[in-house]
Scaffold this motif. Structure first.
Motif, PDB file in Angstrom:
ATOM      1  N   ALA A 191     -82.329  45.270  47.729  1.00  0.00           N
ATOM      2  CA  ALA A 191     -83.007  46.567  47.869  1.00  0.00           C
ATOM      3  C   ALA A 191     -84.276  46.602  47.025  1.00  0.00           C
ATOM      4  O   ALA A 191     -85.324  47.106  47.475  1.00  0.00           O
ATOM      5  CB  ALA A 191     -82.059  47.690  47.454  1.00  0.00           C
ATOM      6  N   MET A 192     -84.226  46.086  45.804  1.00  0.00           N
ATOM      7  CA  MET A 192     -85.405  46.039  44.940  1.00  0.00           C
ATOM      8  C   MET A 192     -86.491  45.160  45.551  1.00  0.00           C
ATOM      9  O   MET A 192     -87.684  45.493  45.512  1.00  0.00           O
ATOM     10  CB  MET A 192     -85.020  45.515  43.553  1.00  0.00           C
ATOM     11  N   VAL A 206     -83.591  53.686  42.330  1.00  0.00           N
ATOM     12  CA  VAL A 206     -82.603  54.168  41.365  1.00  0.00           C
ATOM     13  C   VAL A 206     -82.443  55.683  41.478  1.00  0.00           C
ATOM     14  O   VAL A 206     -81.329  56.210  41.561  1.00  0.00           O
ATOM     15  CB  VAL A 206     -83.008  53.775  39.929  1.00  0.00           C
ATOM     16  N   GLU A 207     -83.579  56.393  41.512  1.00  0.00           N
ATOM     17  CA  GLU A 207     -83.541  57.848  41.431  1.00  0.00           C
ATOM     18  C   GLU A 207     -83.107  58.509  42.736  1.00  0.00           C
ATOM     19  O   GLU A 207     -82.400  59.521  42.714  1.00  0.00           O
ATOM     20  CB  GLU A 207     -84.920  58.370  41.022  1.00  0.00           C
ATOM     21  N   VAL A 208     -83.536  57.960  43.858  1.00  0.00           N
ATOM     22  CA  VAL A 208     -83.237  58.599  45.144  1.00  0.00           C
ATOM     23  C   VAL A 208     -81.943  58.051  45.745  1.00  0.00           C
ATOM     24  O   VAL A 208     -81.031  58.810  46.079  1.00  0.00           O
ATOM     25  CB  VAL A 208     -84.408  58.413  46.130  1.00  0.00           C
ATOM     26  N   CYS A 209     -81.854  56.734  45.869  1.00  0.00           N
ATOM     27  CA  CYS A 209     -80.657  56.152  46.487  1.00  0.00           C
ATOM     28  C   CYS A 209     -79.412  56.405  45.633  1.00  0.00           C
ATOM     29  O   CYS A 209     -78.303  56.500  46.165  1.00  0.00           O
ATOM     30  CB  CYS A 209     -80.857  54.654  46.701  1.00  0.00           C
ATOM     31  N   GLY A 210     -79.614  56.531  44.334  1.00  0.00           N
ATOM     32  CA  GLY A 210     -78.478  56.769  43.450  1.00  0.00           C
ATOM     33  C   GLY A 210     -77.813  58.111  43.645  1.00  0.00           C
ATOM     34  O   GLY A 210     -76.695  58.335  43.171  1.00  0.00           O
ATOM     35  N   THR A 211     -78.476  59.038  44.359  1.00  0.00           N
ATOM     36  CA  THR A 211     -77.899  60.367  44.578  1.00  0.00           C
ATOM     37  C   THR A 211     -77.155  60.473  45.902  1.00  0.00           C
ATOM     38  O   THR A 211     -76.539  61.509  46.181  1.00  0.00           O
ATOM     39  CB  THR A 211     -79.001  61.444  44.552  1.00  0.00           C
ATOM     40  N   ALA A 218     -73.512  50.081  39.357  1.00  0.00           N
ATOM     41  CA  ALA A 218     -74.516  49.027  39.194  1.00  0.00           C
ATOM     42  C   ALA A 218     -75.927  49.583  39.352  1.00  0.00           C
ATOM     43  O   ALA A 218     -76.822  49.259  38.561  1.00  0.00           O
ATOM     44  CB  ALA A 218     -74.270  47.914  40.214  1.00  0.00           C
ATOM     45  N   LEU A 219     -76.144  50.414  40.357  1.00  0.00           N
ATOM     46  CA  LEU A 219     -77.470  50.982  40.576  1.00  0.00           C
ATOM     47  C   LEU A 219     -77.873  51.852  39.396  1.00  0.00           C
ATOM     48  O   LEU A 219     -78.992  51.762  38.888  1.00  0.00           O
ATOM     49  CB  LEU A 219     -77.481  51.795  41.871  1.00  0.00           C
ATOM     50  N   SER A 220     -76.958  52.694  38.913  1.00  0.00           N
ATOM     51  CA  SER A 220     -77.281  53.617  37.834  1.00  0.00           C
ATOM     52  C   SER A 220     -77.500  52.913  36.504  1.00  0.00           C
ATOM     53  O   SER A 220     -78.371  53.299  35.720  1.00  0.00           O
ATOM     54  CB  SER A 220     -76.153  54.647  37.676  1.00  0.00           C
ATOM     55  N   ASN A 221     -76.715  51.864  36.229  1.00  0.00           N
ATOM     56  CA  ASN A 221     -76.753  51.230  34.911  1.00  0.00           C
ATOM     57  C   ASN A 221     -77.595  49.968  34.848  1.00  0.00           C
ATOM     58  O   ASN A 221     -78.080  49.616  33.770  1.00  0.00           O
ATOM     59  CB  ASN A 221     -75.328  50.907  34.456  1.00  0.00           C
ATOM     60  N   LEU A 222     -77.760  49.282  35.971  1.00  0.00           N
ATOM     61  CA  LEU A 222     -78.469  48.004  35.949  1.00  0.00           C
ATOM     62  C   LEU A 222     -79.778  48.022  36.735  1.00  0.00           C
ATOM     63  O   LEU A 222     -80.592  47.105  36.593  1.00  0.00           O
ATOM     64  CB  LEU A 222     -77.558  46.891  36.493  1.00  0.00           C
ATOM     65  N   GLY A 223     -79.980  49.052  37.554  1.00  0.00           N
ATOM     66  CA  GLY A 223     -81.205  49.114  38.352  1.00  0.00           C
ATOM     67  C   GLY A 223     -82.461  49.079  37.504  1.00  0.00           C
ATOM     68  O   GLY A 223     -83.387  48.305  37.766  1.00  0.00           O
TER      69      GLY A 223
END
Length: 295
Positions: A191-192, A206-211, A218-223
């Motif tokens: 994705a990155m 991180v900000e949009v897909c994480g919601t 993984a996205l929230s802590n390692l993105g």
């Protein structure tokens, strides 16, 4: 009366876990093979008493925790000539929190039971963040009675604690957990990469897909660590490679195909070989380096 416990293995996870036990009022005698690791200081500052041998740690305690690297390490610490089995009192409850796979857990449990010692496997998930904050997920295999006895202590280290079944069941669930973690990392890296190819700020991933539905630990802590090229280990590549080896050893008996696991394993091993083999010490988020190398 406050339980006296031993904690063997003060690595990136174990040091913080021992400290949390001590902070919750347990009398903790802690031991590590290498005495000068920074995590030994973490355990000591949390209130654990550091001792210089397994014998000194376990001879008078009711419960022994171990958290070390691989199957041979657990066998040495628990069953070796200077291991727990030589010094623990009969009926001591031994709880191994390493990741060693279900077959090894069953074998070790049987050998300990033959020596009049009780055993539970209790591997964890949540990385160094979960260890420090006492919010680990703990997957337990063992008897109902032993689980009831140790659950208050596990609650000092974790938030989500589940008895998964008989000895070996905790490890079985952990193997499935490691498949998920590995494939989450593949998805996160790709994705990155796709965001960059489209000229999109990866921070939006991180900000949009994480919601939404794609949100994950993984996205929230390692993105953001991937975005910032921060490869400091919360969980090292050498450990996930070991875990995926265990997954594939288990899978060999069924003959099923696990192509996603094989892909993740290959990507982690690519990074592991970087920096003259020192890539193994980086965190799992360093998988992104395998993608960058291929560009």
């Amino acid at each position: 009366m406050t339980k006296q416990v031993a904690f063997l293995g003060l690595g990136l996870m174990g040091g913080a876990m021992a400290a949390n036990l001590a902070r919750h009022g347990y009398q903790v005698k802690a031991w590590n093979r290498t005495s000068d690791r920074p995590e030994v200081t973490v355990a000591q500052e949390g209130g654990a008493t550091i001792v210089d041998s397994i014998q000194a740690a376990v001879k008078d305690v009711e419960i022994v925790f171990s958290c070390v690297g691989d199957v041979p390490d657990v066998e040495e610490v628990l069953l070796g000539q200077a291991g727990v089995v030589q010094y623990a009192q009969p009926n001591t409850l031994i709880i191994d929190m390493s990741t060693i796979g279900s077959d090894a857990a069953k074998k070790i449990g049987q050998e300990l039971q033959q020596q009049q010692l009780r055993f539970m496997d209790a591997p964890v998930s949540g990385g160094d963040i979960g260890a420090k904050n006492g919010t680990l997920t703990i997957m337990v295999g063992g008897s109902d009675a032993d689980f009831t006895e140790c659950k208050p202590l596990l609650a000092a280290m974790g938030k989500n604690i589940t008895l998964c079944g008989e000895i070996g069941s905790g490890q079985g669930v952990k193997m499935c957990n490691q498949i998920l973690c590995s494939l989450y990392m593949v998805g996160l890296c790709e994705a990155m990469q796709l965001a960059k190819q489209q000229g999109i700020d990866p921070q939006l991933i991180v900000e949009v897909c994480g919601t939404g539905a794609a949100g994950s630990w993984a996205l929230s802590n390692l993105g953001e660590k991937i975005i910032n090229d921060d490869y400091a280990p919360g969980f090292a590549i050498k450990h996930i490679v070991k875990d995926l080896r265990l997954v594939q050893e288990i899978n060999q008996t069924s003959g099923d195909n696990l192509p996603g696991t094989e892909l993740a394993d290959r990507l982690f091993k690519t990074v592991q070989a970087m920096d003259n083999g020192q890539g193994k010490e980086q965190g799992t988020q360093a998988m992104i380096r395998a993608y960058k190398q291929s560009i």
